[in-house]
Write an enzyme that holds these catalytic residues in place. Structure first.
Site, PDB file in Angstrom:
ATOM      1  N   SER A   1       0.876  -1.179   0.000  1.00  0.00           N
ATOM      2  CA  SER A   1       0.000   0.000   0.000  1.00  0.00           C
ATOM      3  C   SER A   1       0.910   1.225   0.000  1.00  0.00           C
ATOM      4  CB  SER A   1      -0.896   0.013   1.243  1.00  0.00           C
ATOM      5  OG  SER A   1      -1.628  -1.183   1.336  1.00  0.00           O
TER       6      SER A   1
ATOM      7  N   LYS B   1      -6.673   2.037  -2.758  1.00  0.00           N
ATOM      8  CA  LYS B   1      -6.368   1.307  -1.507  1.00  0.00           C
ATOM      9  C   LYS B   1      -6.340   2.252  -0.309  1.00  0.00           C
ATOM     10  CE  LYS B   1      -4.900  -1.548   1.538  1.00  0.00           C
ATOM     11  NZ  LYS B   1      -5.814  -2.481   2.181  1.00  0.00           N
TER      12      LYS B   1
ATOM     13  N   LYS C   1      -0.122   5.226   8.279  1.00  0.00           N
ATOM     14  CA  LYS C   1       0.510   5.529   6.983  1.00  0.00           C
ATOM     15  C   LYS C   1      -0.550   5.601   5.874  1.00  0.00           C
ATOM     16  CE  LYS C   1       1.332   2.096   4.761  1.00  0.00           C
ATOM     17  NZ  LYS C   1       1.310   0.996   3.826  1.00  0.00           N
TER      18      LYS C   1
HETATM   19  P1  NAD Z   1       4.895  -6.352   7.725  1.00  0.00           P
HETATM   20  O1  NAD Z   1       5.469  -5.218   8.495  1.00  0.00           O
HETATM   21  O2  NAD Z   1       4.382  -7.550   8.454  1.00  0.00           O
HETATM   22  O3  NAD Z   1       5.956  -6.864   6.631  1.00  0.00           O
HETATM   23  C1  NAD Z   1       6.814  -6.028   5.909  1.00  0.00           C
HETATM   24  C2  NAD Z   1       8.082  -6.827   5.596  1.00  0.00           C
HETATM   25  O4  NAD Z   1       8.929  -6.040   4.772  1.00  0.00           O
HETATM   26  C3  NAD Z   1       8.900  -7.179   6.853  1.00  0.00           C
HETATM   27  O5  NAD Z   1       9.156  -8.572   6.869  1.00  0.00           O
HETATM   28  C4  NAD Z   1      10.170  -6.360   6.718  1.00  0.00           C
HETATM   29  O6  NAD Z   1      11.308  -6.995   7.258  1.00  0.00           O
HETATM   30  C5  NAD Z   1      10.259  -6.232   5.208  1.00  0.00           C
HETATM   31  N1  NAD Z   1      11.050  -5.085   4.757  1.00  0.00           N
HETATM   32  C6  NAD Z   1      10.927  -3.788   5.141  1.00  0.00           C
HETATM   33  N2  NAD Z   1      11.780  -3.014   4.445  1.00  0.00           N
HETATM   34  C7  NAD Z   1      12.466  -3.840   3.617  1.00  0.00           C
HETATM   35  C8  NAD Z   1      13.470  -3.643   2.641  1.00  0.00           C
HETATM   36  N3  NAD Z   1      13.959  -2.417   2.389  1.00  0.00           N
HETATM   37  N4  NAD Z   1      13.939  -4.715   1.975  1.00  0.00           N
HETATM   38  C9  NAD Z   1      13.444  -5.959   2.203  1.00  0.00           C
HETATM   39  N5  NAD Z   1      12.475  -6.212   3.127  1.00  0.00           N
HETATM   40  C10 NAD Z   1      12.000  -5.159   3.802  1.00  0.00           C
HETATM   41  O7  NAD Z   1       3.750  -5.703   6.811  1.00  0.00           O
HETATM   42  P2  NAD Z   1       2.475  -6.444   6.177  1.00  0.00           P
HETATM   43  O8  NAD Z   1       1.370  -6.388   7.162  1.00  0.00           O
HETATM   44  O9  NAD Z   1       2.880  -7.732   5.547  1.00  0.00           O
HETATM   45  O10 NAD Z   1       2.102  -5.368   5.034  1.00  0.00           O
HETATM   46  C11 NAD Z   1       2.849  -5.252   3.844  1.00  0.00           C
HETATM   47  C12 NAD Z   1       2.156  -4.228   2.949  1.00  0.00           C
HETATM   48  O11 NAD Z   1       0.818  -4.654   2.685  1.00  0.00           O
HETATM   49  C13 NAD Z   1       2.018  -2.832   3.599  1.00  0.00           C
HETATM   50  O12 NAD Z   1       2.164  -1.851   2.617  1.00  0.00           O
HETATM   51  C14 NAD Z   1       0.610  -2.849   4.180  1.00  0.00           C
HETATM   52  O13 NAD Z   1       0.090  -1.539   4.320  1.00  0.00           O
HETATM   53  C15 NAD Z   1      -0.123  -3.693   3.142  1.00  0.00           C
HETATM   54  N6  NAD Z   1      -1.300  -4.437   3.615  1.00  0.00           N
HETATM   55  C16 NAD Z   1      -1.281  -5.125   4.803  1.00  0.00           C
HETATM   56  C17 NAD Z   1      -2.417  -5.842   5.207  1.00  0.00           C
HETATM   57  C18 NAD Z   1      -2.471  -6.623   6.507  1.00  0.00           C
HETATM   58  O14 NAD Z   1      -3.570  -7.048   6.901  1.00  0.00           O
HETATM   59  N7  NAD Z   1      -1.354  -6.862   7.180  1.00  0.00           N
HETATM   60  C19 NAD Z   1      -3.553  -5.848   4.388  1.00  0.00           C
HETATM   61  C20 NAD Z   1      -3.530  -5.167   3.165  1.00  0.00           C
HETATM   62  C21 NAD Z   1      -2.389  -4.463   2.789  1.00  0.00           C
END
Ligand code: NAD
Length: 306
Positions: A105, A180, A249
């Site tokens: 997102s 989104k 965010k």
């Molecule tokens: P999360 O924080 O669980 O996972 C993010 C991952 O990215 C982590 O494992 C982190 O180590 C990794 N990361 C961060 N910076 C990095 C980099 N520079 N290089 C490599 N890895 C890196 O987040 P999430 O909940 O999985 O969400 C991911 C995306 O999806 C976000 O943008 C969030 O807004 C979106 N999203 C989340 C959900 C949800 O229910 N969790 C639902 C829809 C959308």
């Protein structure tokens, strides 16, 4: 450039193995794709290797050079930009037939900038953020909102269909990310409205669980009253799998969309303020459903099981 769909057993890069990335790589592997994955956190990489059988070459450049497309599922657009444009990042390994699919997102404004920089190097990009959370990622029923050129979207459609049930074409690059953020604004506003209503009802002497049941049978029902209140809030479990930090965010991104389009949005302003204050007061690393504790502190009343 070929516009044929990317089908199994094509190799797909996947960057970001967090709460969403883990079930998403499992679905790609289950569909028959070869997945080459990366995350800053070695424990996340180990888990994906063990549960999804992904390969982890350890280098973004190598992943980009070996895969037809690379998916990013990172916290925000800044992280996507960094893994793409860093000296040893994806762009260093991409050849001109490659495609970046940003499923994070991200901010649509940043997405358009990154897309233009990639296009100048002959690389295609689509934004394909998702809704439905960890639960829908686990059974491949995510809603996916996709922005980009129709021909490019058709190329990645089979990949997206292995993770999602409804694929919405929202328009040009960045439109998926705008959609989104606005969706999450509506979701966050609905949760906040319900928290205030349930707290007021509780302080007026009503039972919180019953209030939620009545809302769910009435016109005040929303996704939070239906799917979050009993399960994550009144139970005090606060483990929906989507963090408060990411929700704040997304709210700021929604406001950016309103500003960029010259749209008055007083309710979105109030919502960003309230959720940001909650984040500052409660601290980082919490589930977004724990935001209720902020309103509880203001009211001096805790909701809970009765
Ligand atoms: P999360 O924080 O669980 O996972 C993010 C991952 O990215 C982590 O494992 C982190 O180590 C990794 N990361 C961060 N910076 C990095 C980099 N520079 N290089 C490599 N890895 C890196 O987040 P999430 O909940 O999985 O969400 C991911 C995306 O999806 C976000 O943008 C969030 O807004 C979106 N999203 C989340 C959900 C949800 O229910 N969790 C639902 C829809 C959308």
């Amino acid at each position: 450039m070929s516009s044929t769909g990317i089908i199994p057993p094509a190799s797909i890069g996947f960057i970001g193995l967090g709460k969403m990335g883990q079930p998403m790589v499992r679905q790609l592997a289950r569909a028959g794709y070869r997945v080459l994955a990366h995350d800053l956190d070695p424990r996340a990489v180990k888990r994906a290797c063990e549960t999804a059988g992904v390969e982890a070459p350890g280098s973004l450049k190598t992943i980009a050079s070996r895969c037809e497309t690379v998916i990013t599922m990172l916290p925000d657009g800044k992280a996507v930009r960094s893994v793409t444009l860093a000296a040893d990042g994806l762009l260093a390994g991409f050849s001109s037939e490659r495609l970046l699919i940003d499923m994070s997102s991200s901010s649509p404004v940043g997405t358009r900038e990154l897309g233009a920089e990639l296009a100048a190097r002959g690389i295609d990009m689509v934004d394909a953020p998702v809704s439905g959370g960890v639960r829908k990622a686990e059974d491949a029923t995510l809603a996916i909102m996709v922005g980009g050129e129709a021909r490019t979207i058709e190329r990645c459609r089979p990949v997206l269909e292995s993770m999602g049930k409804q694929i919405f074409l929202t328009g040009p690059l960045g439109s998926g990310h705008a959609m989104k953020a606005l969706n999450n604004y509506v979701s966050a506003a609905g949760l906040a409205a319900a928290v205030e209503a349930v707290l007021a009802a509780a302080r007026f002497g009503l039972d919180p669980g019953k209030v939620v049941d009545v809302l769910n049978a009435s016109t005040g029902m929303n996704n939070s009253t239906l799917n979050k209140f009993h399960r994550f809030i009144l139970s005090r479990a606060f483990d929906s799998g989507f963090s408060l930090d990411l929700m704040v965010k997304d709210l700021k991104t929604a406001l950016e969309v309103a500003r960029a389009s010259g749209t008055p949005a007083p309710l979105a302003h109030a919502c960003v303020d309230a959720w940001s204050e909650a984040q500052a007061a409660l601290g980082p690393g919490l589930d977004h459903t724990a935001v209720v504790r902020y309103w509880e502190r203001l009211a001096g009343t805790e909701l809970g099981k009765k």
